[in-house]
Design an enzyme around this catalytic site. Structure first.
Site, PDB file in Angstrom:
ATOM      1  N   ASN A  65     -13.212   8.219  -7.859  1.00  0.00           N
ATOM      2  CA  ASN A  65     -14.264   7.287  -8.270  1.00  0.00           C
ATOM      3  C   ASN A  65     -15.153   7.951  -9.319  1.00  0.00           C
ATOM      4  OD1 ASN A  65     -13.745   4.947  -6.725  1.00  0.00           O
ATOM      5  ND2 ASN A  65     -14.706   5.859  -4.920  1.00  0.00           N
ATOM      6  N   CYS A  74      -6.413   2.494  -5.815  1.00  0.00           N
ATOM      7  CA  CYS A  74      -7.003   1.633  -6.844  1.00  0.00           C
ATOM      8  C   CYS A  74      -5.873   0.832  -7.484  1.00  0.00           C
ATOM      9  CB  CYS A  74      -7.719   2.483  -7.886  1.00  0.00           C
ATOM     10  SG  CYS A  74      -8.379   1.540  -9.275  1.00  0.00           S
ATOM     11  N   GLY A  75      -5.894  -0.491  -7.323  1.00  0.00           N
ATOM     12  CA  GLY A  75      -4.814  -1.332  -7.824  1.00  0.00           C
ATOM     13  C   GLY A  75      -4.735  -1.383  -9.337  1.00  0.00           C
ATOM     14  N   ASN A 169     -15.803  -1.984  -0.224  1.00  0.00           N
ATOM     15  CA  ASN A 169     -15.958  -2.790  -1.425  1.00  0.00           C
ATOM     16  C   ASN A 169     -16.330  -4.209  -1.003  1.00  0.00           C
ATOM     17  OD1 ASN A 169     -14.802  -0.786  -3.477  1.00  0.00           O
ATOM     18  ND2 ASN A 169     -13.186  -0.896  -1.948  1.00  0.00           N
ATOM     19  N   GLU A 187     -18.136  -2.332  -6.205  1.00  0.00           N
ATOM     20  CA  GLU A 187     -17.246  -1.251  -5.796  1.00  0.00           C
ATOM     21  C   GLU A 187     -18.028  -0.055  -5.285  1.00  0.00           C
ATOM     22  OE1 GLU A 187     -13.596  -0.052  -7.645  1.00  0.00           O
ATOM     23  OE2 GLU A 187     -13.795  -1.642  -9.153  1.00  0.00           O
ATOM     24  N   ARG A 188     -17.681   0.396  -4.088  1.00  0.00           N
ATOM     25  CA  ARG A 188     -18.237   1.642  -3.577  1.00  0.00           C
ATOM     26  C   ARG A 188     -17.707   2.782  -4.446  1.00  0.00           C
ATOM     27  NH1 ARG A 188     -14.781   3.675   1.743  1.00  0.00           N
ATOM     28  NH2 ARG A 188     -12.765   3.691   0.685  1.00  0.00           N
ATOM     29  N   CYS A 197     -11.305  -5.430  -9.921  1.00  0.00           N
ATOM     30  CA  CYS A 197     -10.892  -4.493  -8.880  1.00  0.00           C
ATOM     31  C   CYS A 197      -9.547  -4.969  -8.339  1.00  0.00           C
ATOM     32  CB  CYS A 197     -11.933  -4.434  -7.765  1.00  0.00           C
ATOM     33  SG  CYS A 197     -11.430  -3.423  -6.349  1.00  0.00           S
ATOM     34  N   THR A 199      -7.394  -3.793  -5.883  1.00  0.00           N
ATOM     35  CA  THR A 199      -7.252  -3.952  -4.438  1.00  0.00           C
ATOM     36  C   THR A 199      -8.147  -5.086  -3.939  1.00  0.00           C
ATOM     37  OG1 THR A 199      -8.889  -2.176  -4.113  1.00  0.00           O
ATOM     38  CG2 THR A 199      -6.546  -1.568  -3.956  1.00  0.00           C
TER      39      THR A 199
END
Length: 258
Positions: A65, A74-75, A169, A187-188, A197, A199
């Protein structure tokens, strides 16, 4: 040291990508990762991704991150690293790579990447929201007036208020039609709204199906940064053959002193 990097983005979710097959990057240096992701003093990105050699697959994805800490899957980053691997000549059009949540199959056609996500065995329906893990934890909540919502403020309240230090998230959703949804995501690790994002997009598609908001298994998701698609099969509440589909684009290549 002089560090060579590549910048990629997938529907506005942007990443610094580094070829770390020689294991030269100081992986435990969280301050360096945070610096490289800093939009004022560094390169600027939502996250940093290392491409490494892997004994089980074509390559390994290590994701951080923007706060400098290694994180869950992470998608959009997964789609970007597939494009990066092709640019490096590591793969052709089909690949299997290793990530923190296991092996992922993917294909790339020009800039369109189709990425297989993990199977999801449990989707928890609460009174006001749905929670599930699509490689990263996601809170999914339908809201009115999505365009006017203060995502950073409301997302932080839920991220810390419900999920504590570890966090989740937070995805806010508004249906467009029977198989299309508009979403905005907090997003965290970034601790703010991001343009997209992967995912989270995946989580929204499965959550809307689980909640019977849609009966379709080919879902279109409109993010702030662009359009993505999710396909899947469902049997007795379990979701398999989950695919995240969308463009992954090379932005630029450079060197930075650090």
């Amino acid at each position: 040291m002089q560090l060579q990097f590549y910048k990629y983005q997938g529907t506005g979710n942007d990443f610094v990508l580094i070829d770390n097959r020689q294991q030269l990057f100081p992986k435990n240096n969280t301050k360096l990762v945070a610096f490289l992701c800093d939009r004022k003093f560094g390169i600027g990105a939502d996250g940093l991704i290392l491409l490494e050699n892997d004994e089980l697959s074509d390559f390994k994805m290590v994701y951080y991150n923007s706060d400098g800490n290694e994180s869950t899957m992470c998608g959009n980053g997964g789609r970007c690293i597939v494009a990066f691997a092709k640019k490096l000549g590591v793969i052709e059009n089909d690949t299997t790579f290793n990530a923190i949540d296991g092996l992922h199959a993917a294909t790339i056609n020009k800039d369109l990447v189709t990425l297989q996500m993990i199977d999801v065995d449990e989707v928890k329906e609460k009174e006001k929201y749905i929670f599930l893990d699509t490689g990263s934890p996601h809170h999914v909540q339908i809201v009115k007036d999505l365009a006017k919502l203060d995502v950073a403020k409301e997302g932080a309240k839920l991220r810390y208020g419900i999920y504590g230090k570890e966090g989740s998230n937070i995805n806010f959703v508004s249906p467009v039609n029977s198989n299309t949804f508009q979403i905005r995501t907090y997003e965290r690790g970034v601790e703010d709204e991001t343009l997209s994002c992967g995912t989270g997009v995946t989580a929204v598609a499965l959550a809307m199906h689980k909640a019977k908001v849609t009966e379709q298994n080919h879902i279109h998701i409109n993010t702030e940064g662009g359009k993505l698609q999710v396909t899947f099969f469902e049997n007795e509440g379990k979701y398999t053959d989950v695919y995240l589909i969308g463009a992954a684009n090379f932005v630029f290549k450079g060197e930075i002193s650090c």
